[in-house]
Structure formats: structure tokens, C-alpha cells
Enzyme design. Sequence first.
Site, mmCIF file in Angstrom:
data_model
loop_
_atom_site.group_PDB
_atom_site.id
_atom_site.type_symbol
_atom_site.label_atom_id
_atom_site.label_comp_id
_atom_site.label_asym_id
_atom_site.label_seq_id
_atom_site.Cartn_x
_atom_site.Cartn_y
_atom_site.Cartn_z
ATOM 1 N N CYS A 47 -1.864 8.369 3.362
ATOM 2 C CA CYS A 47 -1.726 8.033 1.942
ATOM 3 C C CYS A 47 -2.995 8.337 1.151
ATOM 4 O O CYS A 47 -2.921 8.750 -0.004
ATOM 5 C CB CYS A 47 -1.354 6.560 1.782
ATOM 6 N N GLU A 96 0.875 -1.169 0.000
ATOM 7 C CA GLU A 96 0.000 0.000 0.000
ATOM 8 C C GLU A 96 0.906 1.209 0.000
ATOM 9 O O GLU A 96 1.616 1.469 0.967
ATOM 10 C CB GLU A 96 -0.923 -0.004 1.213
#
Length: 486
Positions: free
Chosen positions: A287, A253
Amino acid sequence: MRYFPLFIDGAWRGGSEGKRFASYNKATGAAVNEFAVSTQADVAEACRAARAAAPLWAGLDAETRAGYMRKAAAVMRRRQREMAEVEAAETGKPVFDTFGFDTRVAIWAFEYFAGLALEIKGDVIPLGDCNFRDFDFVTYEPYGVAAIIAPYNFPIHLLTRSMAPALAAGNTCVIKGSSITPTTAAMVAEACEEAGFPRGVVNLVQGSGATVGEWLVRDPEVDVVGFTGSEEVGRQLMHLSAASKVIKKLVLELGGKGGVIIEPDADLDIATTCQIEGFTFNQGEVCCAMTRAIVHESVKDAYLELLAQKCDQVRIGDPLDDETRMGALISMEHLNRVHGHVRRAVEQGAALYYGGERYMEGLCAEGPFYRPTILTGVMPDMDAWRQEIFGPVLCVATYTELEDAIELANATDFGLGANIFTEDLKKAYQIGRRLNAGSVWVNLPNGMHMACPFGGNKNSGTGREYGTYGLHEYLKVKNNMWRMHD
């Protein structure tokens, strides 16, 4: 201040060269804890211990594995406030968040995947008499040894969301916390030890990602790697996996640049409240942060005015104060990078609508605190639109035709998350189908649930976390075809 050794093969011990490093309070600069530095030999020993323990752990029935995980969750729950406070100090984020979100979700991960371990089941595929191949069944098996590498921004949450499914699936683990925020990784290892995990099932190494992290990924005993971090490091891990004698499975990720479409019929109170959370939560060091607002021209002024009013209400301050809602960035160096992005955006033609400076009131005068910042007139060719800033900076562009908004939202090499604000849910569905993102939130800020998949498209990563989707990232599929008659 505590000293945390390494945890290898069921024992706490110093690094083989005796070196130590410290973690620091991001708001004050004071030392928090000390840690042993792993050598390559230490990493290799941890990986061998995990390999040796793998047959025993994989061979346990699911209920027994789940029992160990539930016990570890109970230990973490008992120590939750302690973990939340040290995480707030090391990350700079408010203890309001580390207690209410980070540590709570880490405990949830162990409890949730403990339950999901019991749901690992195979399949039977009816074949009929097909050239004597008349019985086929599918089984799911652990990979063996999982290396789990945590980032600095959500140290315990993003460690456990990968570690818990890996353990539930029957893999043993070697875990590494960020060298910037390492304490809660060590505390998770302590919880597993207190829960009575068999020796070698959970091992802890510590140190720099550039050295210790690379040794861990290179180690021949590691079969699968769970990593959350930057696109740059993700690419390096892919090269390391490809260079290994046996290619390693990667669950990555990586970065994001979330696009937010605000339609003219949007509820602006909801949209701006969600937007504030979406780009200031965790100081923007997220993120999937909502960092690119694509606002219909007809509501731009009202949207910006309301957004600025809500920015005024964000309480910035001491991370250990329960009333603080926005704390310190991870370092002064990172603050300077964030401010550099803002300065370059203005030089390239964007307008500074709000913020754009350090926050230096009271106790924040010496720390890396940065005000929420809004840039308007940002164009798709500007660095601020394309690059992940990883700070509390929102870039705003406008549109008149929906096709242009969708094109702007997809105008990024990332594909982690996207948001839509509209009262027309049919339209929201149609827009969502066309957004290239791993998650789409409608009339909501970015968020998660342990049962729902999360992960990115394009340069935002490979694989998915959470739920059965995340569990199966740590399971191999084996097909079994038998001849059952003469």
C-alpha cells in the site's frame, strides 16, 4: 496438503454446511491447503463466543494477558520456517522476505504488545474545587470484541499488527485471513490454542471477504474492526458500520500512491537503491509503495540510468528459492490488470523506459511474474499517476521548482507515505511538513518499526497501527468525575 477447520470457542470444527476451499501456490498453481468455509451461522457463533469470553479476558491482569501472548509468540518462533514457506507459496513473495520480514515481524508484534499491555495506565486531572467536582481521573478500557480482517499481500504481518494490540488492550478477537492466503491466520490460531488462551478469546473464521467478511463486520457482537485492504472495501465497511444498530469503531489502512521527491543534491546511489526496494518489494503489492518518483530535471538522466542498472540486478524467480528477491504476483488476473495500467499509460502519452512485460524465464514461464517497470513522462491527469496499480510499476515525473515537486507529491487522493531524498536536512524538514502523508521517510525506503505509528491520511484510511498509538485504537477512554467533599 493439510485441512484447517474453523476455530470457535476453543474448538476446531468444520463449517456448518461442510463446504471447503483451497489455497494455491501462486508460482505453480498447485494446491497448498484446504479450509472450512464459514457460514453466517458460524460467524455469529464465533462472535458470540468472543463476547462471552470478553469479561474474563478483560478482567485478567495485564501480566497474565501478556504471558499468554508471549507463549503464542514462542510457538510462532518455533514454527517460523514452516509459516514462512507456506506464506511464500500462497502469496508468491520470496521466502527470503516471508522469513526475514513477515513472520519475524508477526512474532515481534505479539512480544512487543505483550510488554505494552503492562503500560496501560490512567490519568488524574486536577480540578480543584469546581462546583464540588474536585476529583477527576481517566481510565482506558477495551471495546469488547474486535474483528480483525487480514489482506492477501502481508497475511500474517498485517493480521498480527492489529490482533496483538487488540488482545493486549483486553479485547477478544475474531480473525479472518484472506481467502487467497489463509494458512498463516489458521496457524496463528493454532499458536494461541497451544499457548493456552482461554476459550473464546481467539476465534478463526474463513472464506470470502465479500460474504464472510461482511457478515463479520455486520455482526452485532463486534465492537471494533481492524482492516487493511483497498479503498473500495474500506468505504463499504464505513457504510456497514454506519448501518449497524450501534456504530462500530473502524481502524482502516487502505491504499496508497507514495510520492518520492529527488532533489538535485540527493545521493543518487542511496536514492535509487531505496527506490528499487520501494517499488519492487513484495512485487509492488504494498500500500505504501514508492510508486511516483518526482525527479529534479537536472538529475533525471543519471537517476534513470542508475535505476535501470539496479533493476537488471533484481533476481526474479521461484518464491521458495532463498536467492529470489522478487516473486510472483498474486494471480494472472492481477498481472493482466497491472499490465493494463502500463499499456493505458503509454496510450495516454507516457514512455516505457524499462520493463513493461511478463518475466518468463525458466520456471517462471507459466506463472504471474512481471518485470520491474518504469514509466517516464507521466502527467498528473493520467490514470497511472492517480490510481493504485499495486504492482512493480514506477511512474516518473520531473520538476525544476521545489514548489512544483511538493504540489505533484500531494496531487493524489491518497496520503499514506512519502519519501524525500536530499543532503540538506533543513530543507527535508521543511518539505516533510508540507507533505500530506501519514509517514515521511528521508533518505530511506518506506519501512516500519513496531514502536512508530503508521497509517494514512485522506483515502488511505483512519487510525494508526503500531506502538502506543496502535494500542490506543483498541481502547476506549472513560472520564470519571467525583465529588469528594460535602
